[in-house]
Design a protein around this motif. Structure first.
Motif, PDB file in Angstrom:
ATOM      1  N   ASP A 336       3.266   2.101 -15.014  1.00  0.00           N
ATOM      2  CA  ASP A 336       3.889   2.837 -14.543  1.00  0.00           C
ATOM      3  C   ASP A 336       2.715   2.544 -12.727  1.00  0.00           C
ATOM      4  N   ASP A 337       3.113   2.308 -11.845  1.00  0.00           N
ATOM      5  CA  ASP A 337       2.629   2.457 -11.124  1.00  0.00           C
ATOM      6  C   ASP A 337       3.718   1.582  -9.799  1.00  0.00           C
ATOM      7  N   TRP A 338       3.229   2.534  -8.659  1.00  0.00           N
ATOM      8  CA  TRP A 338       4.526   1.696  -7.490  1.00  0.00           C
ATOM      9  C   TRP A 338       3.473   1.450  -6.474  1.00  0.00           C
ATOM     10  N   ILE A 339       3.392  -0.086  -6.540  1.00  0.00           N
ATOM     11  CA  ILE A 339       2.230  -0.695  -5.412  1.00  0.00           C
ATOM     12  C   ILE A 339       2.409  -0.134  -4.064  1.00  0.00           C
ATOM     13  N   TRP A 340       3.634  -0.510  -3.864  1.00  0.00           N
ATOM     14  CA  TRP A 340       3.544   0.097  -2.576  1.00  0.00           C
ATOM     15  C   TRP A 340       3.577   1.393  -1.931  1.00  0.00           C
ATOM     16  N   ASP A 341       3.139   2.528  -2.600  1.00  0.00           N
ATOM     17  CA  ASP A 341       2.940   3.563  -2.475  1.00  0.00           C
ATOM     18  C   ASP A 341       1.230   3.415  -2.647  1.00  0.00           C
ATOM     19  N   THR A 342       0.772   2.884  -3.342  1.00  0.00           N
ATOM     20  CA  THR A 342      -0.792   3.215  -4.026  1.00  0.00           C
ATOM     21  C   THR A 342      -1.666   2.327  -3.666  1.00  0.00           C
ATOM     22  N   TYR A 343      -1.320   1.414  -3.360  1.00  0.00           N
ATOM     23  CA  TYR A 343      -2.043   0.248  -2.620  1.00  0.00           C
ATOM     24  C   TYR A 343      -3.539   0.935  -1.336  1.00  0.00           C
ATOM     25  N   ARG A 344      -2.235   1.970  -1.094  1.00  0.00           N
ATOM     26  CA  ARG A 344      -3.039   2.340  -0.446  1.00  0.00           C
ATOM     27  C   ARG A 344      -4.586   2.953  -0.049  1.00  0.00           C
ATOM     28  N   ALA A 345      -4.541   3.684  -0.365  1.00  0.00           N
ATOM     29  CA  ALA A 345      -5.268   4.981  -0.966  1.00  0.00           C
ATOM     30  C   ALA A 345      -5.820   5.079  -2.189  1.00  0.00           C
ATOM     31  N   THR A 346      -4.666   5.415  -3.283  1.00  0.00           N
ATOM     32  CA  THR A 346      -4.982   5.938  -4.722  1.00  0.00           C
ATOM     33  C   THR A 346      -6.198   4.876  -5.231  1.00  0.00           C
ATOM     34  N   HIS A 347      -5.484   3.340  -5.009  1.00  0.00           N
ATOM     35  CA  HIS A 347      -7.091   2.564  -5.373  1.00  0.00           C
ATOM     36  C   HIS A 347      -7.759   2.160  -4.780  1.00  0.00           C
ATOM     37  N   PRO A 348      -7.811   2.260  -3.927  1.00  0.00           N
ATOM     38  CA  PRO A 348      -8.648   2.554  -3.121  1.00  0.00           C
ATOM     39  C   PRO A 348     -10.257   3.119  -3.945  1.00  0.00           C
ATOM     40  N   LEU A 349      -9.290   4.608  -3.831  1.00  0.00           N
ATOM     41  CA  LEU A 349      -9.643   5.857  -4.577  1.00  0.00           C
ATOM     42  C   LEU A 349     -10.695   6.213  -6.294  1.00  0.00           C
ATOM     43  N   ARG A 350      -9.923   5.053  -7.292  1.00  0.00           N
ATOM     44  CA  ARG A 350     -10.435   4.610  -7.756  1.00  0.00           C
ATOM     45  C   ARG A 350     -11.541   3.736  -7.716  1.00  0.00           C
ATOM     46  N   LEU A 351     -11.531   2.688  -6.844  1.00  0.00           N
ATOM     47  CA  LEU A 351     -13.019   1.388  -7.014  1.00  0.00           C
ATOM     48  C   LEU A 351     -13.784   2.710  -6.402  1.00  0.00           C
ATOM     49  N   ILE A 352     -14.211   4.271  -6.475  1.00  0.00           N
ATOM     50  CA  ILE A 352     -15.433   4.767  -5.971  1.00  0.00           C
ATOM     51  C   ILE A 352     -15.771   5.518  -6.751  1.00  0.00           C
ATOM     52  N   ILE A 353     -14.508   6.675  -7.263  1.00  0.00           N
ATOM     53  CA  ILE A 353     -14.964   6.742  -8.426  1.00  0.00           C
ATOM     54  C   ILE A 353     -14.833   6.647 -10.081  1.00  0.00           C
ATOM     55  N   LEU A 372       5.436 -12.400 -17.673  1.00  0.00           N
ATOM     56  CA  LEU A 372       6.338 -12.280 -16.878  1.00  0.00           C
ATOM     57  C   LEU A 372       7.034 -13.871 -17.060  1.00  0.00           C
ATOM     58  N   GLN A 373       8.859 -13.842 -16.611  1.00  0.00           N
ATOM     59  CA  GLN A 373       8.882 -15.636 -16.408  1.00  0.00           C
ATOM     60  C   GLN A 373      10.247 -15.635 -14.631  1.00  0.00           C
ATOM     61  N   PRO A 374       9.849 -16.357 -14.022  1.00  0.00           N
ATOM     62  CA  PRO A 374       8.549 -16.545 -13.618  1.00  0.00           C
ATOM     63  C   PRO A 374       7.539 -15.508 -13.305  1.00  0.00           C
ATOM     64  N   ASN A 375       6.010 -16.350 -13.522  1.00  0.00           N
ATOM     65  CA  ASN A 375       4.876 -15.639 -13.274  1.00  0.00           C
ATOM     66  C   ASN A 375       4.548 -15.428 -11.722  1.00  0.00           C
ATOM     67  N   TRP A 376       5.215 -13.708 -11.461  1.00  0.00           N
ATOM     68  CA  TRP A 376       4.677 -13.734 -10.178  1.00  0.00           C
ATOM     69  C   TRP A 376       4.520 -11.922 -10.411  1.00  0.00           C
ATOM     70  N   MET A 377       3.175 -11.813  -9.826  1.00  0.00           N
ATOM     71  CA  MET A 377       2.607 -10.643  -9.202  1.00  0.00           C
ATOM     72  C   MET A 377       3.563  -9.423  -9.420  1.00  0.00           C
ATOM     73  N   PRO A 378       3.817  -8.126  -9.967  1.00  0.00           N
ATOM     74  CA  PRO A 378       4.258  -6.730 -10.078  1.00  0.00           C
ATOM     75  C   PRO A 378       4.355  -6.368  -8.992  1.00  0.00           C
ATOM     76  N   THR A 379       5.490  -5.326  -8.722  1.00  0.00           N
ATOM     77  CA  THR A 379       5.335  -4.097  -7.250  1.00  0.00           C
ATOM     78  C   THR A 379       5.742  -3.581  -7.411  1.00  0.00           C
ATOM     79  N   PHE A 380       6.388  -2.791  -9.084  1.00  0.00           N
ATOM     80  CA  PHE A 380       6.507  -1.757  -9.554  1.00  0.00           C
ATOM     81  C   PHE A 380       6.645  -1.799 -11.084  1.00  0.00           C
ATOM     82  N   PRO A 381       5.540  -1.419 -10.991  1.00  0.00           N
ATOM     83  CA  PRO A 381       5.071  -2.032 -12.937  1.00  0.00           C
ATOM     84  C   PRO A 381       5.576  -0.937 -13.441  1.00  0.00           C
TER      85      PRO A 381
END
Length: 765
Positions: A336-353, A372-381
């Motif tokens: 349950d992630d929308w990476i288009w939104d969260t890669y910018r600051a949510t994931h970086p915040l978690r890397l800190i704390i 997955l088939q094909p083996n593609w990195m998810p975007t909105f898992p």
């Protein structure tokens, strides 16, 4: 006589004041002075912030534990909803509706429905607790969640009537043994959520609804809005209900319940939840500032913990990505992630704390990709698979950012393969999971995603009929993804791929219009689309050229090479001039007209949109032009204007931490402009002192000397006692622990961090 009385009165007052002057010090020595209890971090959280939206989806006041599988909120459109639709049992996706529903009832059986709408009052919502009066029905409800289970206490006032609990599944099956209920609800893509429910009192009956009676012969009921009724005798004043949920089976749901909630003590569950939230939010301690500022800060931090959610259950998890149950092998599985939104600051915040959680999440992305088939990195898992929404493939950014910030708990080569495949084998067309087609080949050959020429009709099958091509958004987002790929290839020693993708990452230049200084859509013949208005000539939501925002927002969307963008625009002075022009440029038409075209382009200051994620880094860009004082001014003003402790205190779709992570970083005083580069650009800290508990056990403090709310400008800085004259610092500096000390002032020091040697890095470290 009146004068005499006044004189006597004045004399008596003087004597009284003298006596009080003697007594007050004695009173303070002998009496215990009352002080209000110290607030803990969770006490500042206000889940109602943003519950009325400016235009689109509001925030929901979610009750849950950090990153846990079980989440609930009242079922209503927004805060002003006049009724709530039953009581929730689990929300299976961010901003989704409840699976299953519970409706307490007293009245005629013939009036029963699968779900009851209630008038309500006196609602109380905390991250770990919910209560409400269903006042039309004389029913009082309390609720507390655990990780994979929850508990309700339902008090009935009409003890002269039987009490009923109606239990519903939207599309699934329920079973009963006469004491408990279990079952599932379908979520699509081979995915089901299961539940097991029991109460502290044995019901007289559990059965299906047959007019004015309950049929106990139906041990199974299924279909749309199938439901059971649990009947309790007259005189029932209270029922405690506890339940477990699972994505594996009803039997596992029962195990989850009994592992987490041993009895029917709701207060104990709530107390445990409160403790967990305080430990979590307490990873960042703030001092100084107002209670409203602390409410905005801690509420924003709480929002970042709503997703991703851990769905490992006793070491196993169901994956919608291959439809199988897996052993998690000691690494919890998150979805349950929308990476288009969260890669910018949510994931970086978690890397800190929360580095351990972030590690599990990155590993989950990689697992999903190989399931997955094909083996593609998810975007909105999501729970029931990857919905492939929005544009681009920014999972690659979370991989590079994690690795460059020291994470070594995942296989970088495996991650690279699925990231590369997602960017080069899957179509770049937004909202599509189809293989690459003619537009993708054009992108590979020419370095930009083509727009439709004037009058040209869409014939490419992978283009979504509503979402369109979004050619500038796709081009800019993909060159950033290719920059990430190139850097990972370099780390892996693959010089050929590194050179290839790093060279391609400069292709934003192919759509830069030197005459206007904007990124301008081109057709397949290489012509800029003309005529073109950078505010309005891009269709609904800007999707014919951009996405959700217009050209003014996407003008700055080169996070991996901001220094080159400065040069493209004509140098630092012109760059600053154009940033200011964005904030000064009006909407250009009536608000109802503008927002009918750009409903996501909210939180406006001129053409800037504080309500949408592609804008979040823009206020920090002044630093790259040697004028960090403008960033300090802009950030503090934006926080004050758009993020407030009230019902409309979020300017756009909050996206489960996608937007509020900007608030957390900005109030701390720095921001990750370029995920993938291990550094942070400095803004203006809001609080007098902040102590960040780092994931490695060390602490990093941000301290403001000469603190006052109006003192937003940095006069000078020190990092661990040494003079710091740069408008950025490295992730390594942060994770070493120590103190970043600012001397603040009411007016800007325009010389601080203004030199060329002070600029934040771009492209590569």
């Amino acid at each position: 006589m009146k004068t005499l009385i006044n004189q006597v009165d004045h004399t008596m007052k003087q004597i009284l004041y003298l006596l009080l002057g003697c007594l007050i010090p004695f009173q303070f020595l002998t009496a215990k002075v009352y002080r209000s209890p110290e607030k803990a971090p969770v006490d500042y959280v206000n889940p109602y912030i943003g519950n009325i939206s400016h235009l689109l989806v509001p925030t929901y006041p979610t009750v849950h534990l950090p990153n846990s599988m079980l989440r609930v909120y009242p079922e209503r459109e927004n805060f002003t909803g006049n009724t709530i639709n039953g009581l929730p049992l689990i929300v299976t996706s961010h901003r989704g509706s409840s699976a299953f529903n519970l409706s307490p009832y007293q009245g005629e059986l013939s009036e029963v429905k699968s779900t009851i709408r209630y008038g309500y009052d006196n609602e109380v919502i905390k991250p770990y607790y919910y209560s409400v009066d269903l006042d039309d029905n004389g029913i009082y409800v309390q609720y507390a969640p655990s990780h994979q289970s929850g508990i309700y206490q339902i008090d009935f006032s009409q003890t002269n009537k039987p009490a009923y609990l109606i239990f519903n599944t939207g599309d699934g099956e329920l079973k009963t043994d006469g004491k408990s209920i279990s079952g599932y609800q379908k979520l699509g893509n081979r995915t089901q959520v299961y539940i097991y429910v029991e109460t502290d009192k044995v019901p007289l009956k559990i059965g299906t609804h047959k007019g004015a009676s309950i049929d106990t012969n139906d041990k199974t009921t299924k279909g749309n809005n199938a439901f059971y009724i649990m009947e309790y005798p007259k005189g029932t004043s209270s029922i405690n209900l506890r339940y477990g949920v699972s994505f594996i089976s009803a039997e596992q749901a029962e195990k989850n319940l009994h592992r987490e909630i041993k009895d029917y003590n709701l207060q104990s569950v709530a107390d445990t939840g409160r403790k967990i939230w305080n430990e979590t939010l307490g990873k960042i301690q703030v001092n100084g500032g107002t209670d409203n500022e602390k409410a905005v800060f801690y509420t924003s931090l709480y929002r970042t913990y709503e997703r991703m959610i851990c769905i490992s259950e006793d070491g196993k998890y169901f994956s919608a990505y291959d439809g199988k149950i897996h052993d998690d092998e000691g690494t919890p599985f998150y979805v349950d992630d929308w990476i288009w939104d969260t890669y910018r600051a949510t994931h970086p915040l978690r890397l800190i704390i929360e580095a351990e959680k972030e590690s599990d999440m990155v590993n989950s992305f990689i697992r999903m990709a190989y399931q997955l088939q094909p083996n593609w990195m998810p975007t909105f898992p999501e729970i029931n698979g990857d919905s492939r929404r929005m544009n681009c493939n920014h999972g690659v950014a979370t991989v590079l950012d994690a690795y460059n910030k020291g994470m070594r708990s995942f296989d970088l080569e495996k991650a690279y393969k699925v990231c590369k495949a997602a960017i080069t084998e899957k179509t770049l067309s937004p909202w599509s999971s189809k293989p690459a087609g003619v537009l993708d080949q054009f992108y590979k050959d020419h370095g930009y995603f083509p727009a439709l020429a004037v009058g040209e009709k869409e014939t490419v099958p992978e283009v979504h009929s509503w979402e369109k091509r979004q050619p500038i958004a796709v081009t800019l987002g993909t060159v950033y993804d290719e920059w990430c790929l190139g850097n990972i290839a370099k780390l892996l020693g693959d010089k050929k791929d590194a050179d290839h993708f790093l060279k391609r990452s400069l292709n934003y230049q192919t759509v830069f219009n030197k005459e206007t200084g904007f990124f301008h859509p081109k057709d397949s013949f290489g012509n800029f689309i003309q005529p073109f208005d950078y505010r309005f000539s891009s269709g609904m939501g800007g999707r014919e050229s951009y996405d959700e925002n217009n050209a003014w927002v996407y003008r700055w969307d080169v996070p991996h090479n901001v220094n080159d963008l400065v040069n493209l625009m004509g140098g630092k002075a012109r760059f600053v001039e154009e940033l200011e022009r964005m904030y000064n440029t009006s909407l250009g038409k009536a608000r109802y007209d503008f927002y009918s075209q750009f409903p996501d382009h909210t939180g406006n200051v001129g053409q800037f949109s504080m309500g949408n994620e592609p804008s979040m880094h823009i206020p920090y860009l002044y630093n790259y032009a040697g004028e960090p004082w403008r960033t300090q001014k802009r950030i503090r003003n934006l926080l004050t204007q758009w993020f407030r402790n009230d019902l409309m205190g979020i300017p756009g779709d909050e996206d489960g931490g996608g937007l509020t992570s900007f608030v957390v970083f900005s109030m701390m005083g720095f921001y990750p402009v370029t995920p993938g580069l291990p550094m942070y650009v400095i803004g203006s800290p809001v609080f007098e002192e902040q102590t960040i508990q780092l994931s490695n056990g060390k602490t990093f403090k941000v301290v403001c000397k000469n603190y006052a709310p109006e003192n937003k400008y940095i006069q000078s800085a020190k990092l661990n006692g040494k003079t710091w004259n740069k408008s950025w610092f490295s992730h390594e500096d942060l994770m070493k622990g120590g103190v970043l000390e600012f001397v603040m002032g009411r007016r800007p020091n325009k010389a601080w961090a203004a030199g060329d040697d002070a600029l934040p890095p771009s492209f590569e470290m």
